[in-house]
Structure formats: structure tokens, C-alpha cells
Design an enzyme around this catalytic site. Structure first.
Site, short mmCIF file in Angstrom:
data_model
loop_
_atom_site.label_atom_id
_atom_site.label_comp_id
_atom_site.label_asym_id
_atom_site.label_seq_id
_atom_site.Cartn_x
_atom_site.Cartn_y
_atom_site.Cartn_z
N ASP A 14 0.86 -1.17 0.00
CA ASP A 14 0.00 0.00 0.00
C ASP A 14 0.90 1.22 0.00
O ASP A 14 2.11 1.12 0.24
CB ASP A 14 -0.91 -0.01 1.23
CG ASP A 14 -1.86 1.19 1.28
OD1 ASP A 14 -2.35 1.61 0.21
OD2 ASP A 14 -2.09 1.74 2.37
N SER A 15 0.31 2.38 -0.24
CA SER A 15 1.08 3.63 -0.16
C SER A 15 1.51 3.92 1.27
O SER A 15 2.45 4.69 1.49
CB SER A 15 0.25 4.79 -0.71
OG SER A 15 -0.91 4.97 0.08
N CYS A 77 -4.39 -1.46 -1.93
CA CYS A 77 -4.51 -0.02 -2.16
C CYS A 77 -5.48 0.18 -3.30
O CYS A 77 -5.23 -0.34 -4.41
CB CYS A 77 -3.14 0.57 -2.49
SG CYS A 77 -3.15 2.30 -2.99
N GLU A 156 -2.53 8.41 8.51
CA GLU A 156 -1.09 8.13 8.52
C GLU A 156 -0.43 8.69 9.78
O GLU A 156 0.56 8.14 10.26
CB GLU A 156 -0.42 8.74 7.28
CG GLU A 156 -0.66 7.97 6.00
CD GLU A 156 0.14 6.68 5.91
OE1 GLU A 156 1.32 6.66 6.31
OE2 GLU A 156 -0.44 5.67 5.46
N CYS A 188 -11.11 3.13 0.15
CA CYS A 188 -9.69 3.34 0.42
C CYS A 188 -9.34 2.49 1.63
O CYS A 188 -10.09 2.49 2.62
CB CYS A 188 -9.40 4.82 0.69
SG CYS A 188 -7.69 5.15 1.22
N HIS A 190 -7.24 2.85 3.87
CA HIS A 190 -6.99 3.60 5.11
C HIS A 190 -8.28 3.79 5.93
O HIS A 190 -8.24 3.83 7.16
CB HIS A 190 -6.43 4.99 4.80
CG HIS A 190 -4.97 5.02 4.45
ND1 HIS A 190 -4.49 4.59 3.24
CD2 HIS A 190 -3.89 5.44 5.17
CE1 HIS A 190 -3.17 4.75 3.22
NE2 HIS A 190 -2.78 5.26 4.37
#
Length: 274
Positions: A14-15, A77, A156, A188, A190
Site C-alpha cells: 500500500d502507499s 490499495c 497516517e 480506500c 486507510h
């Protein structure tokens, strides 16, 4: 390739930390599998980046995971799946991939009001994959969309329940609630980490769909059908890598998952990850 790692692990990338929501479900479904998890935090978020750039990052990470002996790669992602999954499957045809698809189909099937909300990044909304899913499965319902600017950065940083995070979610969700949504799709990886806050904003009359369990089930199906299942281990391991700060990743990993473990650093040299 190091024989010790040859075809021994599930690779996940993932990012940033969003893919940890997928990782935890995969560890539940496949507890005997070793995992390599890559967080490309040097480039997070992917959602606002050009498609070609996301493809290049995804290819570089795939090569890195294959060098570690990944037998299957989970693109945890949504942005990378929308931008790169098709190309990855063509370039690395010998490797099975599992990607993210916005869970619009179950939302369209389950909604009672006929109005569904989707939270995702701009790149996901602009991708052909999302458009195809909506066209195939949601033509008879109203689909409302919001990109939640700044939400990935908040997660994040581990700011899961702060005034700013609530403000971002309220900006996205309150107008949707006024239009009658009864289902919210998290587009997403996240976003599952702020489900409690989403539920506070929406109330208990709105269903929140987290795609991670479905991705874990698909990963399990592929591993089993491709005969890639490892002999059950009591001490399976997860190796974490980040292209950002190891200390920051360790801190957020502890906050999101409760785990305290070593994180290894990676460096981009052009399009190569080492």
C-alpha cells in the site's frame, strides 16, 4: 532469489498504513502464512498522483516483493489497484494478484433507500475500474461520492478521532445523509481505521462496508486454488518495510494494530526499490 524465501510468503503493499486493514484480515484467514508488507510512505498518498507514477511505484514494489519470494501479491490499495493492477497482471503473468475493488455491488444490493455513499480517492473515482463497477452493479441506485481530502494524511499520523478528522468526515457524510444514504462504501484501505468515527457521524441506521474481509477471502481462495497454501506454522511471521521513517511506522503500527515489531527501511533508486 534467496532460496530461504523462495515462494514462501504473501506480499502485500500500500502507499502507507492503510493496507494494514487488509493484512489483519488476511492473517485471520491464513494464519499459517508468512507475509511481507510494504508501505511506500515516501510517496503517500497515491490518490492525488498521476496514474503513470502510481504504475511505476507499483511495478517497483512488485519486483521488490518477488525478490523476497512472494508467491502471491495483494495490492492493498484502491488507487494502485485502479491504476496498475491490469498492467501488473500482464507484466508478471506467472504471479497471481489480488486487488481492491470498491464494494459498490453489495451496497447496491443491500440499500433500502436506493442511495449509496462512496468514500475514495480522486484516482479511484477517475479509474475505469470504478466506472465499470458502478455501471454494472449500481445503475438502478443513486451513488454519491466524496474524496475526503486530507483523511489519508490524518490516518497516517494516527489521528483517528480528532476534531480535524471528524470535520473531514462530516464534510463528506452530512450532505450524503441529507440525501438519504443508508450505506457507505469505504473505497480506500486507510478508511476502515476510522469506522468508529464514521459510525458516530452516521448513526446506527447506516451500514458501513469495509472491503478488507472480502479481499482476505479472495486471497484465501487464490492461495488454495493455486495450491500455494503453506504447511500450517505456529510461528508465521510478518516482515514490515517502509520507504519512509521506520520509527514513525513503528509508532503508527502500534497504535493501529497493537503490535510492537521491527520495521525495515527501503530506498528508491529511480524506479528500483532496494
Amino acid at each position: 532469489m534467496n532460496a530461504l524465501f523462495q515462494k514462501s510468503s504473501i506480499g502485500i503493499f500500500d502507499s502507507g498504513v492503510g493496507g494494514l486493514s487488509v493484512l489483519r484480515e488476511i492473517r485471520t484467514s491464513l494464519p499459517g502464512e508468512n507475509v511481507f508488507y510494504v508501505a511506500d510512505q515516501a510517496h503517500v498518498p497515491y490518490g492525488s498522483r498521476p496514474v503513470d507514477q502510481v504504475r511505476a511505484f507499483s511495478e517497483g514494489i512488485t519486483r521488490f516483493l518477488l525478490s523476497k519470494g512472494a508467491k502471491i501479491i495483494v495490492v492493498a490499495c484502491n488507487t494502485a489497484s485502479a491504476a496498475a493492477l491490469h498492467d501488473l497482471r500482464k507484466k508478471f503473468s506467472e504471479v497471481p494478484f489480488v486487488g481492491m475493488e470498491p464494494a459498490v455491488k453489495p451496497a447496491a444490493e443491500q440499500t433500502k433507500t436506493g442511495v449509496v455513499g462512496v468514500l475514495a480517492t480522486p484516482a479511484t473515482f477517475q479509474g475505469a475500474l470504478y466506472a465499470s463497477v458502478v455501471e454494472r452493479f449500481a445503475s438502478e441506485v443513486i451513488v454519491l461520492q466524496h474524496t475526503c481530502p486530507g483523511l489519508v494524511a490524518q490516518i497516517e499520523r494516527g489521528e483517528l478521532d480528532t476534531p480535524k478528522t471528524r470535520e473531514i468526515l462530516e464534510d463528506a457524510l452530512l450532505p450524503m445523509l441529507q440525501k438519504g444514504i443508508d450505506t457507505v462504501v469505504l473505497g480506500c484501505t486507510h478508511y476502515p481505521f476510522v469506522i468508529p468515527l464514521i459510525e458516530q457521524v452516521c448513526g446506527d441506521q447506516v451500514r458501513v462496508i469495509d472491503p478488507a474481509p472480502a479481499v482476505a477471502r479472495q486471497t484465501q481462495r487464490v492461495v488454495e486454488s493455486e495450491r500455494l497454501l503453506s504447511v500450517t506454522k505456529k510461528n508465521s511471521t510478518v516482515n514490515y518495510f517502509t520507504s519512509g521513517s521506520e520509527m514513525e511506522f513503528m509508532s503508527i503500527l502500534k497504535k493501529l494494530t497493537g503490535e510492537s515489531c521491527k520495521v525495515k527501511h527501503m530506498v528508491w533508486k529511480g524506479d528500483i526499490l532496494t
